[in-house]
Design a protein around this motif. Structure first.
Motif, PDB file in Angstrom:
ATOM      1  N   THR A 312       0.837  -1.202   0.000  1.00 21.07           N
ATOM      2  CA  THR A 312       0.000   0.000   0.000  1.00 21.07           C
ATOM      3  C   THR A 312       0.872   1.253   0.000  1.00 21.07           C
ATOM      4  OG1 THR A 312      -1.577  -1.285   1.282  1.00 21.07           O
ATOM      5  CG2 THR A 312      -2.035   1.038   1.045  1.00 21.07           C
ATOM      6  N   PHE A 313       1.983   1.182   0.729  1.00 27.22           N
ATOM      7  CA  PHE A 313       2.934   2.305   0.680  1.00 27.22           C
ATOM      8  C   PHE A 313       3.445   2.515  -0.750  1.00 27.22           C
ATOM      9  CE2 PHE A 313       3.832   2.401   5.373  1.00 27.22           C
ATOM     10  CZ  PHE A 313       3.649   3.761   5.515  1.00 27.22           C
ATOM     11  N   VAL A 314       3.779   1.409  -1.420  1.00 24.79           N
ATOM     12  CA  VAL A 314       4.243   1.491  -2.809  1.00 24.79           C
ATOM     13  C   VAL A 314       3.161   2.122  -3.677  1.00 24.79           C
ATOM     14  CG1 VAL A 314       4.879   0.118  -4.838  1.00 24.79           C
ATOM     15  CG2 VAL A 314       5.840  -0.453  -2.609  1.00 24.79           C
ATOM     16  N   SER A 315       1.926   1.671  -3.460  1.00 22.89           N
ATOM     17  CA  SER A 315       0.802   2.170  -4.245  1.00 22.89           C
ATOM     18  C   SER A 315       0.623   3.673  -4.042  1.00 22.89           C
ATOM     19  CB  SER A 315      -0.462   1.408  -3.837  1.00 22.89           C
ATOM     20  OG  SER A 315      -1.522   1.743  -4.668  1.00 22.89           O
ATOM     21  N   VAL A 316       0.761   4.123  -2.800  1.00 23.91           N
ATOM     22  CA  VAL A 316       0.626   5.555  -2.511  1.00 23.91           C
ATOM     23  C   VAL A 316       1.731   6.336  -3.233  1.00 23.91           C
ATOM     24  CG1 VAL A 316       0.851   7.284  -0.684  1.00 23.91           C
ATOM     25  CG2 VAL A 316      -0.556   5.261  -0.305  1.00 23.91           C
ATOM     26  N   LYS A 317       2.942   5.795  -3.180  1.00 20.78           N
ATOM     27  CA  LYS A 317       4.072   6.464  -3.814  1.00 20.78           C
ATOM     28  C   LYS A 317       3.867   6.564  -5.328  1.00 20.78           C
ATOM     29  CE  LYS A 317       8.039   8.186  -2.579  1.00 20.78           C
ATOM     30  NZ  LYS A 317       8.004   9.249  -1.563  1.00 20.78           N
ATOM     31  N   GLU A 318       3.483   5.427  -5.910  1.00 24.68           N
ATOM     32  CA  GLU A 318       3.280   5.387  -7.364  1.00 24.68           C
ATOM     33  C   GLU A 318       2.200   6.369  -7.812  1.00 24.68           C
ATOM     34  OE1 GLU A 318       3.975   0.716  -8.607  1.00 24.68           O
ATOM     35  OE2 GLU A 318       1.980   1.449  -8.152  1.00 24.68           O
ATOM     36  N   ARG A 319       1.223   6.550  -6.979  1.00 24.69           N
ATOM     37  CA  ARG A 319       0.063   7.329  -7.400  1.00 24.69           C
ATOM     38  C   ARG A 319       0.002   8.686  -6.725  1.00 24.69           C
ATOM     39  NH1 ARG A 319      -3.881   2.876  -6.026  1.00 24.69           N
ATOM     40  NH2 ARG A 319      -5.567   4.283  -6.565  1.00 24.69           N
ATOM     41  N   THR A 320       1.174   9.176  -6.324  1.00 21.45           N
ATOM     42  CA  THR A 320       1.223  10.484  -5.666  1.00 21.45           C
ATOM     43  C   THR A 320       0.579  11.560  -6.537  1.00 21.45           C
ATOM     44  OG1 THR A 320       3.229   9.849  -4.528  1.00 21.45           O
ATOM     45  CG2 THR A 320       2.761  12.188  -4.641  1.00 21.45           C
ATOM     46  N   LYS A 321       0.893  11.518  -7.827  1.00 22.37           N
ATOM     47  CA  LYS A 321       0.352  12.540  -8.730  1.00 22.37           C
ATOM     48  C   LYS A 321      -1.168  12.426  -8.825  1.00 22.37           C
ATOM     49  CE  LYS A 321       1.391  15.017 -12.836  1.00 22.37           C
ATOM     50  NZ  LYS A 321       2.467  15.382 -13.729  1.00 22.37           N
ATOM     51  N   GLU A 322      -1.627  11.166  -8.868  1.00 17.42           N
ATOM     52  CA  GLU A 322      -3.075  10.955  -8.904  1.00 17.42           C
ATOM     53  C   GLU A 322      -3.722  11.512  -7.639  1.00 17.42           C
ATOM     54  OE1 GLU A 322      -4.501   6.839  -9.470  1.00 17.42           O
ATOM     55  OE2 GLU A 322      -6.109   7.419  -8.075  1.00 17.42           O
ATOM     56  N   ILE A 323      -3.069  11.304  -6.499  1.00 11.06           N
ATOM     57  CA  ILE A 323      -3.600  11.832  -5.233  1.00 11.06           C
ATOM     58  C   ILE A 323      -3.687  13.354  -5.317  1.00 11.06           C
ATOM     59  CG2 ILE A 323      -3.154  12.088  -2.752  1.00 11.06           C
ATOM     60  CD1 ILE A 323      -1.726   9.307  -2.962  1.00 11.06           C
ATOM     61  N   GLY A 324      -2.605  13.972  -5.882  1.00 13.71           N
ATOM     62  CA  GLY A 324      -2.600  15.423  -6.069  1.00 13.71           C
ATOM     63  C   GLY A 324      -3.768  15.870  -6.937  1.00 13.71           C
TER      64      GLY A 324
END
Lengths: 416, 248
Positions: A312-324
């Protein structure tokens, strides 16, 4: 509230899409949870199985029967106090019955004497060693859950006359009469011929505990006549109302003291036991199995949870831009938190389902391979596994989801 | 204003910024990205914010977009004090009042155009039926009525940016904030996107364009130049000479 619902469904949709597009990764990560859930269900099933099997074996004793014995049915530290007690004699049964009949509103119904020894039993070329031979009266069936598959239990006349008749257990019948019908055949016990009048229906054995399957019962008169040695004798007493078993116990203690002629200052020199007391001696065993199981499953699940947390940490990192992007479009912290919590939970649920499926197959396999072990994957366990999966998901997803929800939208949007 | 472009009458004040500053702490040093900027943006404006890199242009854009709050100064958005809002209140403002258009489109890669455009409506708590209807309408408005079930990788760059614009429009925001909207497009497609923004302006939207390209800024009706964290000039129309000077 409505918005929360929409965000929830949206989060599930994202989680499903996310798992689909990262199939290998998701499955590998879920492996830890799969193993954890298999451990949970198998441990639960084993503990349940032991419990059920034990209860089944205990049912032989009957829950409305009191047992008068020399030794109590529990481990004792001061064994020397019991060793020198007077033996329980079968004759007490008759005395007790007379006293019960003389007592109005007695809580007791009937006393039945039993004596037992281990003997070999033969029929033509077949022999079974170490068979539990029980000498008793025709009243025995009143106190027992015993049940005849073929034939009958010996009757009052045979009992009083000490006739050479015998009722044999299922396994004994199976070993002596592989092809023939055992009824009315003569079997040899201790050099004496006994006519088989009945065969008990199968009870099943469990962990080597006592079972009717490997015993034979014959009239006490015949038992005393033919079997020398020191038999173990007990008196079993049927209780009228099993909800008043404590009262019955007190009453029986009084009667036994009278039968033994004990003075008021003398201590009881006999023990009165019931099924429940015996059961409670096994509780510590069951508990330690359960605790060991809990520890192992806890460890397995913890390892699984770490895997989920990591991914899940990896997923958050990968999708940081999406979160933004999502934050720019109006996603609040809670929304992002929820999204990643649901992702980790969905992953754990996936693992839970796969784990349950494998556990189910394993249970079916064990049930096939060892039919005597009462294994059964209960609905409660399935439910528990699902709850455990969800909790694992929430636990492992929280830290990454929290960090995602706290991301600065500006930094997240700029992240490459 | 002699190029024949129409100017719509200015409406009420949407954005009112007074003397805002923004400091970034970088290790030991504090970098002051904005040094006291005051700006008023009205409804029905088409405004370009220009400036070289390091001028504070991006920082100002983040402030205007309510992605960040100023270190000091006053910022009112539609009369609401944004400077002191917490994260979730800012998220609500971004959701309802601001439509973002990014240089890199920022579409969700695995979702269809329709689902991408629906996203702000989900966060606004709109019913699924209304959501779909409005998203489809927004896509039709940008000329992608026949592409609603396509995923971003099935669309051209220009079409992707149109989806992003539809997403910016779908919640009927007070302003559309476009950050280098043509930066990742070839010049022909870029012109098409600018024509679309022109069209949106004509239809009554307020547009704020952040760019360093003169050709792009030339579409706006008002140009604000930033340099070293301060507003250097604020003109109606576009003055090429002045911009050349800024760029040099």
């Amino acid at each position: 509230m409505k918005r929360f619902l929409y965000e929830l469904t949206e989060s599930w949709r994202i989680a499903a899409a996310q798992m689909r597009s990262n199939m290998t990764r998701s499955t590998l990560t879920a492996l830890g949870v799969i193993i954890g859930i298999i451990a949970v269900t198998l441990m639960g099933t084993a503990v349940n199985g032991i419990s059920t099997g034990f209860d089944k074996s205990m049912a032989v004793l009957g829950d409305d029967v009191l047992y008068v014995t020399q030794w109590p049915w529990k481990p004792v530290d001061d064994w020397w106090n019991y060793r020198d007690r007077k033996k329980i004699e079968t004759a007490y049964a008759e005395k007790l019955n007379r006293m019960i009949d003389a007592t109005p509103n007695s809580n007791l119904v009937l006393a039945v004497p039993t004596s037992s020894l281990f003997r070999s039993i033969k029929y033509e070329g077949n022999q079974v060693d170490n068979v539990f031979v029980l000498g008793t009266t025709a009243d025995f069936i009143v106190t027992s859950t015993i049940d005849c598959k073929e034939g009958r239990f010996f009757n009052e006349i045979e009992s009083r006359g000490g006739a050479n008749v015998v009722v044999i257990g299922y396994d004994v019948a199976d070993a002596l009469f592989p092809v023939e019908d055992p009824i009315d055949k003569q079997v040899l016990i201790n050099g004496q011929l006994f006519k088989v009048v009945g065969v008990n229906s199968r009870q099943g054995t469990f962990l080597g505990l006592f079972s009717w399957d490997s015993m034979v019962a014959l009239p006490l008169g015949a038992f005393n006549k033919y079997f020398s040695g020191k038999p173990e004798s007990d008196v079993r007493v049927k209780v009228k109302d099993k909800t008043k078993i404590a009262d019955a116990k007190d009453e029986l203690t009084g009667l036994m003291r009278r039968a033994r002629g004990l003075q008021p200052e003398q201590k009881d020199d006999f023990s009165i036991n019931e099924q429940q007391a015996f059961k409670s001696t096994l509780d510590p065993v069951k508990n330690s199995i359960a605790i060991a199981g809990l520890f192992i499953t806890g460890l397995a699940l913890f390892v699984g949870a770490i895997g989920i947390m990591n991914i899940t940490f990896v997923s958050v990192k990968e999708r940081t831009k999406e979160i933004g992007t999502r934050k720019a479009l109006g996603a609040r912290r809670r929304t992002i938190l929820l999204q990643f919590l649901i992702e980790s939970t969905a992953l754990c649920l996936l693992g839970g389902f796969i784990g349950l499926a494998i556990a189910f197959l394993l249970c079916t396999g064990i049930a096939k391979a060892a039919p005597s072990f009462p294994i059964h994957l209960s609905l409660g366990l399935v439910f528990t596994s699902m709850i455990v999966s969800v909790l694992t998901g929430l636990f492992s997803g929280f830290a990454p989801a929290w960090s995602a929800s706290r991301l600065d939208p500006v930094a997240a949007l700029r992240y490459e | 204003m002699d190029d024949g472009k129409s100017v719509r009458p200015r409406g009420r004040i949407v954005i009112d910024i007074e003397n805002i500053t923004k400091d970034y702490v970088m290790g030991e040093e504090t970098v002051r990205a904005l040094r006291g900027v005051s700006l008023q943006i009205h409804a029905n404006e088409y405004l370009a914010i220009m400036g070289p890199s390091g001028s504070g242009k991006s920082t100002l854009m983040n402030m205007l977009g309510c992605l960040d709050t100023p270190t000091s100064g006053r910022y009112e958005f539609n009369g609401k004090n944004v400077a002191e809002m917490d994260d979730d209140e800012l998220a609500a403002i971004r959701n309802r009042e601001i439509g973002f258009v990014f240089q890199t489109f920022n579409l969700l890669p695995r979702s269809t155009s329709l689902r991408n455009v629906e996203l702000p409506l989900i966060y606004a708590g709109i019913d699924p039926d209304e959501r779909e209807e409005r998203a489809a309408q927004a896509l039709a408005d940008v000329g992608l009525g026949d592409r609603i079930q396509h995923k971003p990788n099935e669309l051209s760059g220009g079409q992707r940016q149109r989806v992003a614009i539809a997403r910016a429009l779908v919640n009927r925001p007070s302003i559309i904030l476009a950050d280098e909207p043509t930066g990742n497009l070839d010049s022909k497609t870029g012109e098409e996107i600018m024509a679309l923004l022109e069209d949106l302006y004509e239809r009554g939207n307020t547009i704020i364009l952040v760019t360093h390209e003169r050709d792009i800024a030339a579409h706006a009706r008002r140009t604000v130049h930033l340099r070293d964290g301060l507003i250097e000039s604020d003109h109606a129309g576009f003055i090429p000479e002045l911009d050349l000077e800024t760029a040099s």
